[in-house]
Design a protein around this motif. Structure first.
Motif, short mmCIF file in Angstrom:
data_model
loop_
_atom_site.label_atom_id
_atom_site.label_comp_id
_atom_site.label_asym_id
_atom_site.label_seq_id
_atom_site.Cartn_x
_atom_site.Cartn_y
_atom_site.Cartn_z
N ARG A 153 0.80 -1.22 0.00
CA ARG A 153 0.00 0.00 0.00
C ARG A 153 0.83 1.27 0.00
O ARG A 153 1.37 1.66 -1.02
N GLU A 154 1.00 1.95 1.11
CA GLU A 154 1.64 3.26 1.15
C GLU A 154 3.15 3.21 0.95
O GLU A 154 3.80 4.25 0.90
N HIS A 155 3.75 2.03 0.85
CA HIS A 155 5.20 1.91 0.77
C HIS A 155 5.66 1.45 -0.60
O HIS A 155 6.64 0.73 -0.72
N VAL A 156 4.96 1.87 -1.64
CA VAL A 156 5.29 1.43 -3.00
C VAL A 156 5.43 2.65 -3.91
O VAL A 156 4.78 3.68 -3.69
N ALA A 157 6.30 2.54 -4.89
CA ALA A 157 6.46 3.58 -5.91
C ALA A 157 6.11 2.99 -7.26
O ALA A 157 6.35 1.81 -7.52
N VAL A 158 5.52 3.80 -8.13
CA VAL A 158 5.13 3.35 -9.46
C VAL A 158 5.91 4.14 -10.49
O VAL A 158 5.65 5.32 -10.71
N PRO A 159 6.90 3.54 -11.14
CA PRO A 159 7.69 4.26 -12.15
C PRO A 159 6.86 4.51 -13.41
O PRO A 159 5.94 3.77 -13.72
N GLY A 160 7.20 5.59 -14.11
CA GLY A 160 6.53 5.87 -15.38
C GLY A 160 5.36 6.82 -15.27
O GLY A 160 4.82 7.26 -16.29
N PHE A 161 4.91 7.14 -14.06
CA PHE A 161 3.82 8.09 -13.89
C PHE A 161 4.10 8.96 -12.67
O PHE A 161 4.34 8.44 -11.58
N ASP A 162 4.05 10.26 -12.85
CA ASP A 162 4.25 11.20 -11.75
C ASP A 162 3.00 12.06 -11.62
O ASP A 162 2.69 12.86 -12.50
N PRO A 163 2.22 11.88 -10.53
CA PRO A 163 0.98 12.66 -10.38
C PRO A 163 1.22 14.16 -10.33
O PRO A 163 0.28 14.94 -10.57
N ALA A 164 2.46 14.58 -10.05
CA ALA A 164 2.74 16.02 -9.98
C ALA A 164 2.41 16.72 -11.29
O ALA A 164 2.12 17.91 -11.32
#
Length: 236
Positions: free
Chosen positions: A6-17
């Motif tokens: 859950r809160e401890h994962v990163a998703v490469p290829g997409f930046d919500p910023a």
């Protein structure tokens, strides 16, 4: 199926910023909205999510950002109902180089219709309101006008002032009255804060709302007055 980390994962290829400022312009006109990844959810054939509101519901939780990953599937439409009329978003046919997304206030009802085939996979981000101001000239100009109007109203008002919210649904029917102004969202919150700064005591109260019970498909009956009535808990 929900990612365990859950809160401890990163998703490469997409930046919500890349889209947060566009979202904040509507959900939080004068304050920054950082996005925190809270879930990666997979819906298989037959899976659905019944109508609900997002949790946890804390004061600074303004909204939710849902991003669809480009994985083919059938069904699983995302249906959002803000009290006016349901809106349906179908992400079943991915488009090249495009990620569909929806941002909504955290207290808005939404549901996922049953998936018929394939897998529907979404990233879910929590949007929290901060004290960091946005550098948006249009938003600042609007807020200056609201502040000026609130100051003028404070000099002239001799009786309590009632201002209807721009949003239809802001509280649960059994919520304790009056509500804190933090129960408001978007432009409604900005107006309330301007009134407080002008010296007003702002109470937020839920009201009974009568809305047309019309689905947009069947012809509207000319001789009948059809209304859906939302009944709220009586308060002194």
């Amino acid at each position: 199926q929900r990612l365990k980390a859950r809160e401890h994962v990163a998703v490469p290829g997409f930046d919500p910023a890349a889209i947060l400022d566009e979202i904040a312009a509507v959900l939080s006109p004068t304050r920054m909205l950082p996005a925190q990844l809270t879930d990666v959810i997979t819906y298989k054939k037959g899976d659905k999510f019944s109508r609900h509101k997002d949790t946890p519901r804390v004061e600074n939780l303004i909204g939710t950002l849902v991003v669809g990953l480009p994985i083919a599937h059938a069904g699983g439409a995302f249906v959002v109902d803000d009290g006016r009329a349901p809106q349906s978003f179908d992400w079943s046919e991915p488009t090249a180089n495009t990620l569909p997304w929806v941002a909504l206030f955290s207290d808005v009802d939404h549901e996922i219709e049953p998936v018929k085939s394939g897998a529907r996979v979404t990233l879910v981000y929590a949007l929290h309101r901060t004290d960091q101001p946005r550098s948006d000239a249009k938003a600042k100009a609007r807020q200056a006008l609201v502040t000026k109007a609130a100051s003028a109203l404070a000099r002239q008002a001799q009786w309590p002032v009632m201002i209807p919210c721009g949003r239809h649904v802001i509280a649960e029917p059994d919520a304790k009255q009056p509500l804190a102004i933090e129960a408001l969202r978007g432009a409604d919150l900005e107006i309330a804060e301007a009134l407080v700064a002008a010296g007003f005591r702002v109470d937020v109260r839920a009201c009974i709302a009568a809305i047309p019970n019309y689905d947009g498909v069947q012809p509207w009956p000319a001789t009948e007055n059809m209304f859906g009535l939302t009944r709220l808990k009586a308060v002194p």
